[in-house]
Design a protein around this motif. Structure first.
Motif, PDB file in Angstrom:
ATOM      1  N   ARG A   3      51.658  34.401  58.546  1.00 19.56           N
ATOM      2  CA  ARG A   3      50.304  34.015  58.648  1.00 19.56           C
ATOM      3  C   ARG A   3      50.002  32.591  57.811  1.00 19.56           C
ATOM      4  O   ARG A   3      49.315  31.657  58.066  1.00 19.56           O
ATOM      5  N   ALA A   6      44.267  44.210  59.659  1.00 21.53           N
ATOM      6  CA  ALA A   6      43.355  43.502  60.224  1.00 21.53           C
ATOM      7  C   ALA A   6      43.023  42.222  59.542  1.00 21.53           C
ATOM      8  O   ALA A   6      42.752  42.545  58.197  1.00 21.53           O
ATOM      9  N   GLU A   7      42.986  40.990  60.118  1.00 22.21           N
ATOM     10  CA  GLU A   7      42.284  40.104  59.365  1.00 22.21           C
ATOM     11  C   GLU A   7      40.448  40.161  59.246  1.00 22.21           C
ATOM     12  O   GLU A   7      40.301  40.043  60.607  1.00 22.21           O
ATOM     13  N   LEU A  35      39.137  39.759  65.090  1.00 22.65           N
ATOM     14  CA  LEU A  35      39.222  39.769  66.856  1.00 22.65           C
ATOM     15  C   LEU A  35      38.221  40.663  67.434  1.00 22.65           C
ATOM     16  O   LEU A  35      38.276  40.888  68.692  1.00 22.65           O
ATOM     17  N   ARG A  36      37.261  41.095  66.475  1.00 21.97           N
ATOM     18  CA  ARG A  36      36.123  42.509  67.351  1.00 21.97           C
ATOM     19  C   ARG A  36      34.839  42.009  66.989  1.00 21.97           C
ATOM     20  O   ARG A  36      33.898  42.458  67.725  1.00 21.97           O
ATOM     21  N   ASN A  86      36.841  43.194  61.370  1.00 21.87           N
ATOM     22  CA  ASN A  86      38.105  42.264  62.191  1.00 21.87           C
ATOM     23  C   ASN A  86      37.572  41.234  62.950  1.00 21.87           C
ATOM     24  O   ASN A  86      36.587  41.191  63.792  1.00 21.87           O
ATOM     25  N   VAL A 137      36.156  35.303  68.098  1.00 26.16           N
ATOM     26  CA  VAL A 137      37.231  35.953  69.092  1.00 26.16           C
ATOM     27  C   VAL A 137      37.183  37.281  69.361  1.00 26.16           C
ATOM     28  O   VAL A 137      37.070  38.093  68.395  1.00 26.16           O
ATOM     29  N   GLY A 138      37.248  37.371  70.589  1.00 26.69           N
ATOM     30  CA  GLY A 138      37.357  38.979  71.082  1.00 26.69           C
ATOM     31  C   GLY A 138      35.806  39.434  71.158  1.00 26.69           C
ATOM     32  O   GLY A 138      35.577  40.614  71.463  1.00 26.69           O
ATOM     33  N   SER A 172      33.490  32.905  63.435  1.00 28.62           N
ATOM     34  CA  SER A 172      34.790  33.382  64.329  1.00 28.62           C
ATOM     35  C   SER A 172      34.262  34.302  65.277  1.00 28.62           C
ATOM     36  O   SER A 172      33.424  35.185  65.130  1.00 28.62           O
TER      37      SER A 172
END
Length: 586
Positions: free
Chosen positions: A489, A440-441, A455-456, A453, A584-585, A582
């Motif tokens: 990446r 996970a980034e 994305l979460r 993460n 995202v998600g 960030s």
């Protein structure tokens, strides 16, 4: 020396503290299990293609040996449905049922299985059972239950069908439908219906009548015996054998005989693979039941010693007229519920079965095979759990694929192919999941020192800094995956200047993974990008320090991810970069 002997002979441990109360509880449990085992042992022997007495023999000495060498206080060892089916499949193609060669092959199979299990126990290889995933085993047992139940339909119908796969069995049954014996059908149908009713409704019915719980439990467990007695008397009094009803016939009235397995190289070579498969399935089923029951009383079992206990039981079966055995789910649960406190309950069960072998076998001469078939059908259908398909579909498509493939292969190609495919699929599933570790980034959760993460969670990130949290140990299976991920990446033309690998979940880095890390380091050097590590565990760092990798690393090793963030993100910000949120998600 004494302590080491107790480790391998557990009876020397629990036997020292054996009490009168434990004796009483074990005796009651043994009585209930003995009542249950008499018809069950006869039925499973016939399922294995052996004379009915082989089931009794396989339930006497093996139980005694397990009570000496096993560690479970409640596990009841003896013939079980799945192993009986595997036995019939393994030796059915080598010798004709009823022949001396068939019986010798069954003894040899028990001998090979016992020897293998003991060897695995001595070498402490009990951990190998962990390579079989539970969904795959559940799929195999479900398919085996369907095959076993289908194989008994011919006895309910009174026809002579055959086959080892579901299509073969159904085709053969359909082909022989004109030969149906309707008297047998009546006996088999009534026995099956009665046994299903006993399993589901007898105990509540007795409770409503005010029968004491202990007596209600004994009467419920004695349901198969009632079916055996009723149908045997009916066949005898009405002379139904003359109407074509197949009966058990003469069963030798004796204790288990001394026997010798075959030692022919050709026979051993032919049975080696089936013996391995039977050992694996038997051990997994047995240890699963033993661990479940032990946990209920906060006890523990030793899987490696369980291998020795089961191995000794199978060796005992090989030299006393039996065939491969293992710990049975149904009888073990009955043993536990009946109050068994020590393995001595198994020894008392063996005494009860020995008395039955000497005194009661003449009484089963007129026992119809349809009743034994009904006993098997009712027992094995409890193993069928098709809900595993729905559960795995919702949870993991990979597990669903493995379960479905195991079920279809077992039903379509037979149990040997099914269990082999189950083992292979379990290993492949493990390798597939290991080869694609979760990476996970992550970014900084605002106002904290935690990283999550991107994305979460809503987190802070720096465009020139990439932090990848590796959530699994790195080994030859997945090392290349990490290389590819970083390469994709950190592409040409992007603004990334530093990459941090967060190793908080990495417990090991093998040599192949080390070479991959070195390759990643070289590539990032060529691209002008720094490679850093954070939160590396002590044992992992110790191993890395024994190499030149830390000296060649073009970045730093940080104690914590927040230290890495504080150092690298601030340097980027002072150089004109900026942090951003960030989202995202969500």
């Amino acid at each position: 020396m004494i302590e080491r002997l107790r480790q391998y002979v557990p009876v020397l441990d629990w036997g020292r503290t054996y009490t009168r109360g434990a004796f009483s509880n074990d005796l009651i449990a043994a009585l209930i299990v003995t009542i249950m085992l008499i018809p069950q042992s006869l039925a499973y022997a016939l399922l294995a293609g052996l004379p009915p007495e082989a089931g009794i023999y396989a339930s006497i000495v093996p139980i005694v040996l397990y009570s000496i060498f096993g560690t479970s206080r409640a596990l009841a060892v003896g013939p079980v449905a799945v192993v009986s089916l595997l036995t019939a499949t393994a030796i059915g193609q080598m010798a004709e049922q009823g022949s001396a060669g068939y019986a010798v092959a069954a003894l040899t199979l028990a001998f090979l299985s016992g020897g293998l299990l003991v060897l695995m126990g001595v070498l402490r290889l009990g951990f190998l059972a962990n390579f079989l995933s539970h969904p795959v085993i559940a799929g195999f047992i479900t398919a085996s239950g369907i095959l076993i139940a289908t194989s008994q339909v011919k006895h309910i119908l009174g026809v002579s069908a055959h086959g080892h796969t579901l299509p073969e069995m159904l085709g053969s049954i359909f082909q022989h439908l004109p030969e149906v014996n309707w008297v047998t059908v009546a006996i088999g149908t009534l026995a099956t219906g009665f046994l299903f009713w006993v399993r589901k409704n007898l105990r509540p019915f007795l409770n409503r009548l005010g029968v004491p719980p202990v007596l209600a439990d004994i009467l419920t467990k004695a349901g198969p015996v009632a079916a055996v007695v009723a149908t045997t008397v009916a066949v005898w009094r009405l002379d139904l054998a003359a109407e074509g009803v197949q009966i058990v016939g003469r069963v030798p009235q004796s204790l288990p005989p001394l026997t010798l397995p075959g030692f022919s190289p050709d026979l051993i070579r032919a049975l080696a693979i089936p013996a391995i498969l039977i050992s694996i399935i038997g051990f997994v089923e047995s240890v699963s039941v033993a661990q479940t029951l032990a946990a209920k009383k906060r006890q523990r079992i030793d899987p490696d010693q369980e291998l020795i206990g089961l191995g000794a039981a199978n060796l005992g079966a090989a030299f006393t007229g039996g065939y491969p055995v293992t710990g049975g789910f149904a009888r073990s649960v009955v043993n536990f519920d009946a109050g068994a406190e020590t393995p001595a309950a198994g020894a008392f069960t063996a005494i009860g079965l020995a008395i039955a072998a000497v005194a009661l076998t003449p009484l089963v001469f007129y026992l119809p095979r349809a009743t034994l078939a009904a006993t098997i059908i009712v027992a094995v259908l409890s193993l069928v759990d098709l809900s595993i398909l729905k559960k795995t579909w919702r949870y993991s498509r990979a597990d669903f694929t493995a379960v479905t493939a195991t079920i279809l292969l077992t039903l379509g190609l037979g149990v040997e192919v099914g269990v082999a495919s189950g083992v292979a699929l379990s290993v492949l599933l493990h390798l597939y999941k290991t080869s694609r570790p979760h990476v996970a980034e992550v970014g900084l959760v605002p106002g904290t020192q935690h990283f999550r993460n991107i994305l979460r969670h809503d987190v802070e990130t720096v465009p020139s800094l990439v932090t990848l949290r590796v959530d699994e140990s790195l080994c030859f299976v997945n090392a290349r995956f990490l290389e590819t991920l970083i390469q994709s990446r950190v592409t040409e033309g992007c603004t990334v200047r530093n990459v941090v690998l967060m190793f908080s979940a990495v417990n090991e880095v093998d040599f192949s993974a080390l070479e991959s890390l070195e390759a990643i380091n070289h590539r990032l050097i060529d691209m002008g990008v720094g490679l850093h590590l954070s939160e590396v565990k002590g044992p992992v760092m110790d191993r890395l320090n024994r190499t030149h990798f830390p000296d060649k690393l073009n970045g730093q090793v940080f104690l914590s991810q927040y230290d890495a963030w504080s150092s690298l993100a601030q340097s980027e910000t002072s150089a004109g970069g900026a942090t951003r949120l960030s989202s995202v998600g969500g």
